[in-house]
Design a protein around this motif. Structure first.
Motif, short mmCIF file in Angstrom:
data_model
loop_
_atom_site.label_atom_id
_atom_site.label_comp_id
_atom_site.label_asym_id
_atom_site.label_seq_id
_atom_site.Cartn_x
_atom_site.Cartn_y
_atom_site.Cartn_z
N LEU A 33 0.83 -1.21 0.00
CA LEU A 33 0.00 0.00 0.00
C LEU A 33 0.86 1.26 0.00
CD1 LEU A 33 -2.90 -1.02 2.41
CD2 LEU A 33 -2.99 -0.79 -0.09
N ARG A 34 1.96 1.23 0.76
CA ARG A 34 2.87 2.38 0.77
C ARG A 34 3.40 2.63 -0.65
NH1 ARG A 34 6.95 0.60 3.41
NH2 ARG A 34 6.00 0.61 5.46
N GLY A 35 3.68 1.54 -1.37
CA GLY A 35 4.15 1.65 -2.75
C GLY A 35 3.11 2.26 -3.68
N LYS A 36 1.84 2.24 -3.27
CA LYS A 36 0.77 2.85 -4.06
C LYS A 36 0.41 4.24 -3.55
CE LYS A 36 -1.33 -1.41 -5.61
NZ LYS A 36 -2.60 -2.09 -5.87
N GLY A 37 1.24 4.76 -2.63
CA GLY A 37 1.03 6.12 -2.16
C GLY A 37 0.25 6.26 -0.88
N VAL A 38 -0.13 5.16 -0.24
CA VAL A 38 -0.88 5.24 1.02
C VAL A 38 0.06 5.68 2.14
CG1 VAL A 38 -2.17 3.91 2.74
CG2 VAL A 38 -2.57 3.52 0.29
N VAL A 39 -0.39 6.65 2.92
CA VAL A 39 0.37 7.15 4.06
C VAL A 39 -0.24 6.54 5.31
CG1 VAL A 39 1.00 9.21 5.37
CG2 VAL A 39 0.90 9.29 2.86
N PHE A 40 0.61 6.02 6.19
CA PHE A 40 0.14 5.37 7.40
C PHE A 40 0.18 6.32 8.59
CE2 PHE A 40 0.76 1.97 4.54
CZ PHE A 40 -0.21 1.06 4.88
N ASN B 39 -11.58 8.63 6.23
CA ASN B 39 -12.06 7.46 6.98
C ASN B 39 -10.87 6.62 7.38
OD1 ASN B 39 -15.02 7.80 6.67
ND2 ASN B 39 -14.54 7.55 4.49
N ILE B 40 -10.82 6.21 8.62
CA ILE B 40 -9.67 5.47 9.15
C ILE B 40 -9.88 3.97 8.95
CG2 ILE B 40 -8.27 4.99 11.19
CD1 ILE B 40 -9.26 7.76 12.27
N HIS B 41 -8.86 3.33 8.38
CA HIS B 41 -8.85 1.89 8.17
C HIS B 41 -7.69 1.30 8.96
CE1 HIS B 41 -11.55 1.91 4.56
NE2 HIS B 41 -11.21 3.18 4.63
N SER C 244 2.12 -10.29 20.32
CA SER C 244 1.93 -10.93 19.01
C SER C 244 1.03 -10.12 18.08
CB SER C 244 1.33 -12.33 19.20
OG SER C 244 0.04 -12.23 19.79
N MET C 245 0.48 -9.01 18.57
CA MET C 245 -0.42 -8.19 17.75
C MET C 245 0.35 -7.14 16.96
SD MET C 245 -3.57 -5.65 18.66
CE MET C 245 -4.48 -6.85 19.57
N LYS C 246 -0.01 -7.05 15.69
CA LYS C 246 0.53 -6.01 14.82
C LYS C 246 -0.66 -5.29 14.21
CE LYS C 246 4.64 -8.64 13.69
NZ LYS C 246 5.46 -9.24 12.63
N ILE C 247 -0.54 -3.95 14.15
CA ILE C 247 -1.64 -3.17 13.60
C ILE C 247 -1.09 -1.92 12.90
CG2 ILE C 247 -2.05 -1.93 15.76
CD1 ILE C 247 -5.11 -2.12 15.05
N ALA C 248 -1.72 -1.57 11.79
CA ALA C 248 -1.33 -0.37 11.05
C ALA C 248 -2.60 0.35 10.62
CB ALA C 248 -0.49 -0.74 9.83
N TRP C 249 -2.57 1.69 10.68
CA TRP C 249 -3.74 2.49 10.32
C TRP C 249 -3.43 3.38 9.12
CZ3 TRP C 249 -2.58 1.68 15.51
CH2 TRP C 249 -3.61 1.15 16.30
N PHE C 250 -4.43 3.57 8.27
CA PHE C 250 -4.33 4.50 7.15
C PHE C 250 -5.70 5.10 6.89
CE2 PHE C 250 -5.32 0.35 5.40
CZ PHE C 250 -6.25 0.60 4.40
#
Length: 125
Positions: free
Chosen positions: A80-87, A118-120, A106-112
């Motif tokens: 997604l970062r390669g497609k221009g999404v900023v986290f 709208n937050i995903h 063990s939890m990993k989470i990223a928001w964009f």
């Protein structure tokens, strides 16, 4: 009553054409149905996501959609970062930031955000 029924996320957008580009081209969702009145239904895994036009788009300051990414969080973030999404980076107690991914145990989470704010989230568990 609803425990055995499927649910879907519903996201309001201001510009359906901008949303179409983001949800189809950037996120890679497949269009299932388009309503002439300003709504698009997308397939996402075994579920669906309804995107519709609204003047209230982007006013939710909390996470609107959470994607269960399993062990692929970092791979999806990189793509997604390669497609221009900023986290987004948040101060999350008990979690450390590793690149654009918040890690806690063990939890990993990223928001964009989508084009309307709208937050995903992508989550490993």
């Amino acid at each position: 009553m609803l425990g055995e029924k499927d649910a879907m996320a519903t996201v309001a957008v201001k510009d359906l054409m901008a949303a179409k580009k983001f949800y189809e081209e950037t996120l890679g969702l497949t269009l299932l149905h388009e309503e002439g009145g300003g709504a698009r239904l997308y397939k996402s895994g075994k579920t669906s996501l309804l995107v519709y036009e609204s003047k209230y788009a982007g006013t939710n300051e909390a996470t609107a959609v959470t994607w269960s990414a399993g062990k692929d969080v970092e791979t999806i973030v990189d793509g997604l970062r390669g497609k221009g999404v900023v986290f987004e980076h948040y101060d999350m107690p008990g979690m450390t930031l590793q690149g654009d991914v918040h890690v806690g145990g063990s939890m990993k989470i990223a928001w964009f955000e989508d084009p309307d704010g709208n937050i995903h989230a992508l989550i490993s568990e």
